[in-house]
Design an enzyme around this catalytic site. Sequence first.
Site, mmCIF file in Angstrom:
data_model
loop_
_atom_site.group_PDB
_atom_site.id
_atom_site.type_symbol
_atom_site.label_atom_id
_atom_site.label_comp_id
_atom_site.label_asym_id
_atom_site.label_seq_id
_atom_site.Cartn_x
_atom_site.Cartn_y
_atom_site.Cartn_z
ATOM 1 N N CYS A 70 0.817 -1.215 0.000
ATOM 2 C CA CYS A 70 0.000 0.000 0.000
ATOM 3 C C CYS A 70 0.852 1.266 0.000
ATOM 4 O O CYS A 70 0.315 2.359 -0.156
ATOM 5 C CB CYS A 70 -0.946 -0.003 1.196
ATOM 6 S SG CYS A 70 -0.117 0.023 2.796
ATOM 7 N N HIS A 107 -0.729 11.294 15.689
ATOM 8 C CA HIS A 107 -1.396 10.587 14.590
ATOM 9 C C HIS A 107 -0.418 9.593 13.969
ATOM 10 O O HIS A 107 0.690 9.962 13.571
ATOM 11 C CB HIS A 107 -1.864 11.589 13.529
ATOM 12 C CG HIS A 107 -2.373 10.966 12.275
ATOM 13 N ND1 HIS A 107 -3.629 10.403 12.184
ATOM 14 C CD2 HIS A 107 -1.794 10.805 11.065
ATOM 15 C CE1 HIS A 107 -3.801 9.925 10.959
ATOM 16 N NE2 HIS A 107 -2.695 10.163 10.259
ATOM 17 N N HIS A 110 -3.994 4.826 9.916
ATOM 18 C CA HIS A 110 -5.333 4.237 9.996
ATOM 19 C C HIS A 110 -5.211 2.723 10.070
ATOM 20 O O HIS A 110 -4.205 2.158 9.641
ATOM 21 C CB HIS A 110 -6.178 4.643 8.786
ATOM 22 C CG HIS A 110 -6.499 6.095 8.767
ATOM 23 N ND1 HIS A 110 -5.641 7.044 8.253
ATOM 24 C CD2 HIS A 110 -7.583 6.781 9.231
ATOM 25 C CE1 HIS A 110 -6.182 8.247 8.392
ATOM 26 N NE2 HIS A 110 -7.354 8.111 8.974
ATOM 27 N N ASP A 114 -8.711 -5.276 6.182
ATOM 28 C CA ASP A 114 -8.448 -5.978 4.922
ATOM 29 C C ASP A 114 -7.067 -6.634 4.912
ATOM 30 O O ASP A 114 -6.503 -6.904 3.857
ATOM 31 C CB ASP A 114 -8.573 -5.019 3.740
ATOM 32 C CG ASP A 114 -7.557 -3.867 3.784
ATOM 33 O OD1 ASP A 114 -6.752 -3.792 4.740
ATOM 34 O OD2 ASP A 114 -7.580 -3.030 2.859
#
Length: 136
Positions: A70, A107, A110, A114
Amino acid sequence: MDNLPQYKINKSDDEWKSELSPEQYYVLREAGTERPFTGKYNMHFEKGVYTCGACNTELFSSDSKFDGHCGWPSFDNEIPGEKVIKKVDYSHGMERVEILCASCGGHLGHVFNDGPTETGLRYCVNSLSLNFKENK
């Protein structure tokens, strides 16, 4: 999931800006993201522990890291002990689950359901949100 605790480490914006690079500040304190396939930990597979780039809290073991294809470092689990907070994120016209460092609120990225491993999770984390401690 949305009840955010008081963080153990609380600093002013000026303090964070003096300790973090501008790129780290953008990601960790302003919930930004780095461009895919550019982070130093994307294809990093040394043995050790990935820590928060702001406060060095241990977050992910190298044993849980995999190539998520990704463009960002991917993990299938966090280190036990409630070190990562999950918060619903409605930004950019979609619903996702943001992950934050439980110690400082930085932060991280996420988490998605999947993942290709048996946990079914893919913690998609910005390299700029991480440091790495090699196992010795």
